[in-house]
Design an enzyme around this catalytic site. Structure first.
Site, PDB file in Angstrom:
ATOM      1  N   ALA A   1       0.857  -1.192   0.000  1.00 57.04           N
ATOM      2  CA  ALA A   1       0.000   0.000   0.000  1.00 57.04           C
ATOM      3  C   ALA A   1       0.889   1.235   0.000  1.00 57.04           C
ATOM      4  O   ALA A   1       1.798   1.360   0.824  1.00 57.04           O
ATOM      5  CB  ALA A   1      -0.899   0.006   1.230  1.00 57.04           C
TER       6      ALA A   1
ATOM      7  N   VAL B   1       3.911  -1.514   3.627  1.00 57.49           N
ATOM      8  CA  VAL B   1       3.396  -0.153   3.429  1.00 57.49           C
ATOM      9  C   VAL B   1       4.533   0.781   3.049  1.00 57.49           C
ATOM     10  O   VAL B   1       5.618   0.710   3.625  1.00 57.49           O
ATOM     11  CB  VAL B   1       2.703   0.370   4.713  1.00 57.49           C
ATOM     12  CG1 VAL B   1       2.227   1.802   4.518  1.00 57.49           C
ATOM     13  CG2 VAL B   1       1.522  -0.506   5.097  1.00 57.49           C
ATOM     14  N   LYS B   2       4.256   1.637   2.081  1.00 59.21           N
ATOM     15  CA  LYS B   2       5.247   2.660   1.737  1.00 59.21           C
ATOM     16  C   LYS B   2       4.738   4.018   2.185  1.00 59.21           C
ATOM     17  O   LYS B   2       3.588   4.362   1.953  1.00 59.21           O
ATOM     18  CB  LYS B   2       5.488   2.697   0.241  1.00 59.21           C
ATOM     19  CG  LYS B   2       6.633   3.626  -0.101  1.00 59.21           C
ATOM     20  CD  LYS B   2       6.678   3.943  -1.552  1.00 59.21           C
ATOM     21  CE  LYS B   2       5.738   5.089  -1.846  1.00 59.21           C
ATOM     22  NZ  LYS B   2       5.841   5.548  -3.224  1.00 59.21           N
ATOM     23  N   THR B   3       5.625   4.765   2.850  1.00 61.84           N
ATOM     24  CA  THR B   3       5.216   6.088   3.291  1.00 61.84           C
ATOM     25  C   THR B   3       6.389   7.045   3.168  1.00 61.84           C
ATOM     26  O   THR B   3       7.366   6.745   2.481  1.00 61.84           O
ATOM     27  CB  THR B   3       4.654   6.017   4.735  1.00 61.84           C
ATOM     28  OG1 THR B   3       3.964   7.224   5.015  1.00 61.84           O
ATOM     29  CG2 THR B   3       5.732   5.792   5.792  1.00 61.84           C
TER      30      THR B   3
ATOM     31  N   ASP C   1      11.762   2.592  -1.103  1.00 57.92           N
ATOM     32  CA  ASP C   1      11.179   2.460  -2.436  1.00 57.92           C
ATOM     33  C   ASP C   1      11.536   3.792  -3.071  1.00 57.92           C
ATOM     34  O   ASP C   1      10.798   4.767  -2.955  1.00 57.92           O
ATOM     35  CB  ASP C   1       9.656   2.289  -2.313  1.00 57.92           C
ATOM     36  CG  ASP C   1       8.993   2.265  -3.688  1.00 57.92           C
ATOM     37  OD1 ASP C   1       9.681   1.949  -4.669  1.00 57.92           O
ATOM     38  OD2 ASP C   1       7.781   2.557  -3.763  1.00 57.92           O
TER      39      ASP C   1
END
Ligand code: R5P
Length: 278
Positions: free
Chosen positions: A142, A172-174, A220
């Site tokens: 996500a 999760v990428k944030t 990422d």
């Protein structure tokens, strides 16, 4: 997790150190031909062997990466809006699970826009994708996209990451922020960070180091690698922090050394070409 899911997941987050260097080249899906990514094949080719995985759309995968490549694919399957359109948060799932399987994707990526006008739709997209992914053993990443009006602080990013994990995202990428440990602590699945806009190389390495030191499982990263003067030197320096526990100074030194040897290699090649022509 069943066997297939575990197997695919371990291609994204390395089991030996639970870290990852994911190279993001999916920007064109809403930005068009982003600077230094105008020709994705040329951008990707020299970096591919240094990336643990590659995040991109099916269009760029099919046209710009050779199928013989062994780099695991994180397939972006959400889209439907562009930078010149009505609202960036108005996304849907644009690539089917069957297509992802045909393309041998190791992971599916989709953006959620928590707090935006289309929050409900994007969270529904995530839930649907997780259901599909579970059926076929493909993990879901996500991407917590942040609208211009949202503050990138631990409270907001922590909320977005937690919501993603609760809906079943496997990863999760944030964005990195102050008090980042709060974001990581509140999220029961691994958190990786985006690089964001291009920074000076040393600053981008500091961002990487700070994120890893505060609990991120990896990066990422896109623009801070391929918009760098020396993309290969930059990805090597990022790897040194993520996988080999280098600090900012030694990773930057590595970047400079690799940049220098790359420049002398290019000069030598040019000289040789000129000699042959003459
Ligand atoms: C947004 O376009 C994508 O999700 C990117 O993959 C993400 O933002 C990472 O790229 P960058 O490091 O350039 O921010």
């Amino acid at each position: 997790m069943d066997w297939g899911m575990k197997n695919r997941f371990s291609r994204i987050i390395r089991p030996e150190n639970e870290r990852c260097v994911m190279l993001a080249v999916d920007h064109g899906y809403f930005l068009g031909p982003t600077e230094k990514l105008e020709n994705p094949r040329e951008t990707i080719q020299p970096l591919l062997k240094y990336a643990d995985s590659l995040m991109l759309t099916r269009g760029v995968l099919r046209t710009s990466v050779i199928p013989e490549s062994n780099t695991p694919i994180v397939l972006r399957v959400s889209g439907g809006s562009s930078i010149v359109g009505e609202d960036l948060s108005k996304e849907t799932i644009v690539t089917s699970i069957e297509e992802a399987l045909r393309l041998n994707a190791s992971c599916l990526a989709l953006s959620i826009f928590v707090g935006s006008k289309y929050e409900f739709q994007t969270l529904k997209n995530l839930s649907r994708l997780v259901n599909e992914g579970e059926k076929y053993g493909i993990p879901v990443l996500a991407v917590t996209a942040v609208g211009k009006e949202m503050t990138r602080d631990a409270r907001y990013l922590g909320l977005a990451c937690r919501v993603a994990a609760e809906l079943g995202a496997h990863l999760v990428k944030t964005y990195y922020c102050e008090d980042f440990t709060k974001v990581v602590d509140g999220c029961p699945v691994p958190v990786i960070i985006a690089g964001g806009k291009k920074l000076e190389e040393k600053e981008a390495l500091k961002l990487t180091f700070d994120a890893i030191s505060n609990g991120a499982s990896g990066v990422d990263m896109g623009r801070n690698i391929w918009q760098s003067e020396n993309p290969v030197a930059m990805i090597k320096a990022v790897r040194a922090i993520v996988h080999d526990n280098h600090d900012v100074e030694s990773a930057f030194q590595l970047y400079e050394e690799n940049s220098r040897s790359n420049t002398s290699l290019k000069t030598a090649r040019k000289k040789k070409a000129t000699t042959i022509q003459n």
